[in-house]
Motif scaffolding. Structure first.
Motif, PDB file in Angstrom:
ATOM      1  N   ARG A  19      -6.093  10.912   1.616  1.00 22.27           N
ATOM      2  CA  ARG A  19      -7.013  10.354   0.650  1.00 22.27           C
ATOM      3  C   ARG A  19      -6.388   8.920   0.389  1.00 22.27           C
ATOM      4  O   ARG A  19      -5.040   8.927   0.320  1.00 22.27           O
ATOM      5  N   GLU A  20      -7.189   8.189   0.235  1.00 23.50           N
ATOM      6  CA  GLU A  20      -6.817   6.598  -0.241  1.00 23.50           C
ATOM      7  C   GLU A  20      -7.727   6.406  -1.505  1.00 23.50           C
ATOM      8  O   GLU A  20      -8.813   6.615  -1.525  1.00 23.50           O
ATOM      9  N   SER A  21      -6.906   5.774  -2.464  1.00 26.14           N
ATOM     10  CA  SER A  21      -7.418   5.415  -3.800  1.00 26.14           C
ATOM     11  C   SER A  21      -8.471   4.396  -3.637  1.00 26.14           C
ATOM     12  O   SER A  21      -8.128   3.220  -3.140  1.00 26.14           O
TER      13      SER A  21
ATOM     14  N   THR B  72       2.552   5.071  -0.281  1.00 30.65           N
ATOM     15  CA  THR B  72       2.135   6.171   0.330  1.00 30.65           C
ATOM     16  C   THR B  72       2.951   7.381  -0.332  1.00 30.65           C
ATOM     17  O   THR B  72       4.320   7.471  -0.718  1.00 30.65           O
TER      18      THR B  72
ATOM     19  N   LYS C  55      -5.622   1.372  -3.138  1.00 27.97           N
ATOM     20  CA  LYS C  55      -5.302   1.431  -1.864  1.00 27.97           C
ATOM     21  C   LYS C  55      -4.036   2.370  -1.636  1.00 27.97           C
ATOM     22  O   LYS C  55      -3.206   2.241  -0.718  1.00 27.97           O
ATOM     23  N   THR C  56      -3.709   3.011  -2.575  1.00 22.69           N
ATOM     24  CA  THR C  56      -2.532   4.154  -2.381  1.00 22.69           C
ATOM     25  C   THR C  56      -2.922   5.327  -1.475  1.00 22.69           C
ATOM     26  O   THR C  56      -3.980   5.701  -1.741  1.00 22.69           O
ATOM     27  N   THR C  57      -2.120   5.659  -0.660  1.00 21.91           N
ATOM     28  CA  THR C  57      -2.530   6.793   0.213  1.00 21.91           C
ATOM     29  C   THR C  57      -1.563   7.942  -0.409  1.00 21.91           C
ATOM     30  O   THR C  57      -0.302   7.849  -0.391  1.00 21.91           O
TER      31      THR C  57
ATOM     32  N   GLY D 106     -10.594   6.714   3.885  1.00 24.76           N
ATOM     33  CA  GLY D 106     -10.095   5.872   4.363  1.00 24.76           C
ATOM     34  C   GLY D 106      -9.608   5.290   6.130  1.00 24.76           C
ATOM     35  O   GLY D 106     -10.643   5.717   6.872  1.00 24.76           O
ATOM     36  N   ARG D 107      -8.580   5.205   6.252  1.00 27.92           N
ATOM     37  CA  ARG D 107      -8.192   5.078   7.683  1.00 27.92           C
ATOM     38  C   ARG D 107      -8.775   6.144   8.656  1.00 27.92           C
ATOM     39  O   ARG D 107      -9.044   6.063   9.630  1.00 27.92           O
TER      40      ARG D 107
ATOM     41  N   TYR E 193       0.787  -1.274   0.103  1.00 28.50           N
ATOM     42  CA  TYR E 193      -0.045  -0.007   0.177  1.00 28.50           C
ATOM     43  C   TYR E 193       1.067   1.326  -0.065  1.00 28.50           C
ATOM     44  O   TYR E 193       1.088   1.650   0.992  1.00 28.50           O
TER      45      TYR E 193
END
Length: 436
Positions: A319-321, A46, A335-337, A69-70, A44
């Protein structure tokens, strides 16, 4: 051509740097390139994003490709599925439902309440006090009386302490490499649960009282209780609770912290403080400010604009893709941050001359900075819905209190930034008041 730059140093050393001092890490990364890979995880990835055009892509043009996301998951431990954490169609529906609370006709009503509360805030002359605490108490009183139609009263200390605990625990969990599940009875989780219970008790009592009496109008609480779904059903109490708790947390802590920094910067720059007091004297002449005065206090406004440039309420945006997405010509997997730091970007020399200096005049009679080189309230569909309220509130508080007092710093005093939900002063800001 790719716009990705790899950060120097090992994954472990960079992680430890970020944990120890996220602000200096983000400042460093922002200087390396437009899109900086920090290799937090091979699975994942970042990136730190520092170019306005790329930020616009993520927050505006292609916002449907991203979620919080998280960050949203951790905040939902307290605010549930409120405006701050909801996604997609639910978020759009909630925005439409809440936005009327910030229309001009309601701001006019709120302005009177803000000035009343600010005017009732007294400081003992020549006696040391904690400005951070006083601003927290003031903005808590304001958010409850304007949005909920209720005086916080004797619960002020309890609610303020609960909000403080929640913010600290949320920030601690958000930046932890291995967040402990909320159900585990750790000391931190127990404190968080206890604080949630106190806030829930306060909020549900507000809802109950309003349902019984219907006494308060022109408030967010009144509007939510009057709102129905398309099928005619009223909003469930849980959803109303989520929106009120969201407003309680997001609507007072960030403004209080920004105001604390404004008083600090004025005390550090007496020549700017003098111009500030001159404007208040010339425009108000000792009377209390009103909603109509907000536009007639341009220098006071630029003081706050410059304060939130240096100490933006949202110092980091995550932001998370949701799927594979192209940004700036490069393709990123699901799931790239993406880490976006207004704190770092607001201090980049290409966008602001003498970027580290406090210069309110930069917002007067100068070309506006490029879009997304200055965005203290985030941007795009998820920009702060209460930004106009926050600006009005800050200007009216500065004007009301600034007419009666000037403040000086207690020396010696170490001023250390603490990046929680907003940028706090570690231990609070100790000051002394003098009558004007």
């Amino acid at each position: 051509m790719t716009r990705i730059t790899a950060i120097d140093g090992s994954r472990i050393s960079n992680f430890l740097w970020f944990q120890r001092d996220p602000l200096s890490f983000l400042l460093h990364a922002s200087k390396l390139g437009d899109m900086v890979s920090i290799e937090a995880s091979k699975k994942y990835p970042t990136y730190v994003v520092s170019a306005p055009d790329l930020i616009k892509e993520i927050l505006v043009t292609k916002d449907k490709y991203f979620e919080k996301g998280r960050a949203a998951s951790i905040l939902s431990r307290t605010v549930g599925n409120g405006l701050l954490t909801s996604e997609g169609e639910t978020h759009r529906r909630q925005q439409k439902m809440i936005r009327p609370a910030f229309y001009k006709e309601h701001l006019l009503h709120y302005a009177n309440k803000i000035v009343q509360k600010a005017n009732a805030t007294d400081f003992q002359v020549e006696k040391e006090f904690n400005m951070s605490q006083r601003m927290m108490e003031l903005t808590l009183e304001i958010i409850t009386v304007t949005m909920f139609g209720k005086e916080v009263g004797e619960k002020k200390a309890e609610i303020a302490e609960s909000v403080d605990t929640i913010i600290y625990q949320a920030a601690k969990t958000l930046f932890s490499p291995l967040p402990i599940p909320f159900k585990f009875p750790t000391p931190g989780n127990r404190k968080h649960h206890q604080s949630n219970e106190k806030i829930n008790e306060f909020i549900y009592q507000l809802i109950s009282d309003q349902k019984k009496t219907g006494a308060t109008k022109d408030t967010l609480l009144h509007m939510l209780l009057a709102t129905t779904y398309e099928n005619g059903e009223s909003l469930p109490e849980e959803e109303i609770r989520d929106q009120l708790v969201t407003m309680l947390l997001a609507g007072h802590e960030t403004t209080a912290t920004a105001l604390t920094w404004a008083w600090y910067l004025l005390a550090k720059h007496p020549e700017i403080e003098e111009k500030f007091h001159e404007e208040l004297t010339n425009k108000l002449g000792g009377r209390q400010p009103t909603f109509e005065d907000v536009r007639d206090l341009p220098y006071t406004e630029t003081i706050f604009q410059e304060t939130i440039r240096l100490y933006p309420p949202a110092w980091i945006i995550l932001r998370e893709s949701l799927s594979e997405v192209e940004v700036g010509g490069d393709t990123y997997p699901r799931k790239t941050t993406f880490m976006i730091s207004p704190f770092a970007i607001h201090r980049k020399p290409p966008y602001f001359d003498e970027a580290e200096k406090f210069l309110p005049e930069r917002f007067m009679d100068h070309p506006s900075p490029p879009t997304f080189s200055y965005f203290p309230f985030s941007g795009g569909p998820r920009a702060c819905i209460g930004s106009n309220f926050a600006m009005m509130e800050a200007i009216l508080i500065l004007a009301t209190i600034g007419q009666k007092y000037r403040f000086r710093l207690v020396e010696p005093q170490d001023i250390e930034l603490v990046p929680l939900v907003s940028l706090r002063v570690k231990g609070g800001l100790n000051m002394v008041a003098n009558s004007r």
